[in-house]
Design an enzyme around this catalytic site. Sequence first.
Site, PDB file in Angstrom:
ATOM      1  N   ASP A   1       0.330  -3.115  18.562  1.00  0.00           N
ATOM      2  CA  ASP A   1       1.459  -2.891  19.414  1.00  0.00           C
ATOM      3  C   ASP A   1       0.663  -2.117  20.441  1.00  0.00           C
ATOM      4  O   ASP A   1      -0.558  -1.824  20.300  1.00  0.00           O
ATOM      5  CB  ASP A   1       2.816  -2.345  19.038  1.00  0.00           C
ATOM      6  CG  ASP A   1       2.537  -0.950  18.476  1.00  0.00           C
ATOM      7  OD1 ASP A   1       1.476  -0.613  18.570  1.00  0.00           O
ATOM      8  OD2 ASP A   1       3.596  -0.363  17.950  1.00  0.00           O
TER       9      ASP A   1
ATOM     10  N   CYS B   1      -0.367  -0.145  14.642  1.00  0.00           N
ATOM     11  CA  CYS B   1       0.635   0.540  15.365  1.00  0.00           C
ATOM     12  C   CYS B   1       0.245   2.042  15.140  1.00  0.00           C
ATOM     13  O   CYS B   1      -0.839   2.163  14.723  1.00  0.00           O
ATOM     14  CB  CYS B   1       1.992  -0.005  14.840  1.00  0.00           C
ATOM     15  SG  CYS B   1       2.822   0.491  13.437  1.00  0.00           S
TER      16      CYS B   1
ATOM     17  N   THR C   1       1.530   4.423  13.414  1.00  0.00           N
ATOM     18  CA  THR C   1       1.480   4.690  12.034  1.00  0.00           C
ATOM     19  C   THR C   1       1.384   3.666  11.012  1.00  0.00           C
ATOM     20  O   THR C   1       0.586   3.825   9.788  1.00  0.00           O
ATOM     21  CB  THR C   1       2.928   5.596  11.426  1.00  0.00           C
ATOM     22  OG1 THR C   1       3.774   4.501  11.381  1.00  0.00           O
ATOM     23  CG2 THR C   1       3.014   6.686  12.460  1.00  0.00           C
TER      24      THR C   1
ATOM     25  N   HIS D   1      -4.887  -5.343  -7.299  1.00  0.00           N
ATOM     26  CA  HIS D   1      -3.787  -5.382  -7.935  1.00  0.00           C
ATOM     27  C   HIS D   1      -2.702  -5.899  -7.182  1.00  0.00           C
ATOM     28  O   HIS D   1      -1.630  -6.506  -7.941  1.00  0.00           O
ATOM     29  CB  HIS D   1      -3.411  -3.811  -8.558  1.00  0.00           C
ATOM     30  CG  HIS D   1      -4.362  -3.422  -9.350  1.00  0.00           C
ATOM     31  ND1 HIS D   1      -4.159  -2.060  -9.977  1.00  0.00           N
ATOM     32  CD2 HIS D   1      -5.798  -3.603  -9.732  1.00  0.00           C
ATOM     33  CE1 HIS D   1      -5.177  -1.630 -10.643  1.00  0.00           C
ATOM     34  NE2 HIS D   1      -6.101  -2.707 -10.618  1.00  0.00           N
TER      35      HIS D   1
ATOM     36  N   HIS E   1      -1.831  -8.808 -13.308  1.00  0.00           N
ATOM     37  CA  HIS E   1      -1.514  -8.589 -11.966  1.00  0.00           C
ATOM     38  C   HIS E   1      -0.851  -9.878 -11.435  1.00  0.00           C
ATOM     39  O   HIS E   1       0.205  -9.637 -10.510  1.00  0.00           O
ATOM     40  CB  HIS E   1      -2.342  -8.051 -10.891  1.00  0.00           C
ATOM     41  CG  HIS E   1      -3.183  -6.769 -11.617  1.00  0.00           C
ATOM     42  ND1 HIS E   1      -2.516  -5.662 -11.769  1.00  0.00           N
ATOM     43  CD2 HIS E   1      -4.441  -6.462 -12.088  1.00  0.00           C
ATOM     44  CE1 HIS E   1      -3.334  -4.683 -12.115  1.00  0.00           C
ATOM     45  NE2 HIS E   1      -4.562  -5.256 -12.166  1.00  0.00           N
TER      46      HIS E   1
END
Length: 146
Positions: free
Chosen positions: A8, A65, A67, A98, A133
């Site tokens: 963004d 973005c 964060t 994993h 996994h």
Amino acid sequence: MKVIIASDHAGLELRRELVKALQELRVEVDDVGPSSAESVDYPDYARLVSRAVAEGSATRGVLVCGTGMGMAIMANKHPGIRAALCTDEFVARMARAHNDANVLCLGQRVVGGGLARSILEAFLATPFEGGRHQRRLDKIREAESR
């Protein structure tokens, strides 16, 4: 390997740095924007990347973005997407090994360019371990199909 990448407005500069890094690594990259710092809605770009990865037109996705959190939340709404918000190389390696994460989310306000590149390289280089996994991923796929 083909990587699709978007951001963004708050992740624009870091995305541009990562596009250059991918090109230097000789990874095929599809940069889907945005092209300016004008305000945009991150869900639109997360949807573009998620769709491409889920449909197989890209191997992995990268979303940036401010964060990384908003991108991760939106990307994980898409079936078949396992988006990981990574803040260091260890988390990136574990997300791949994993969880078979297929979309990397980063925050421009959280990590700098050098660290982001190291995270990206770890994310791209680490294979999924499978084994125990895989059983867990199968449970995620089952939950997505409900």
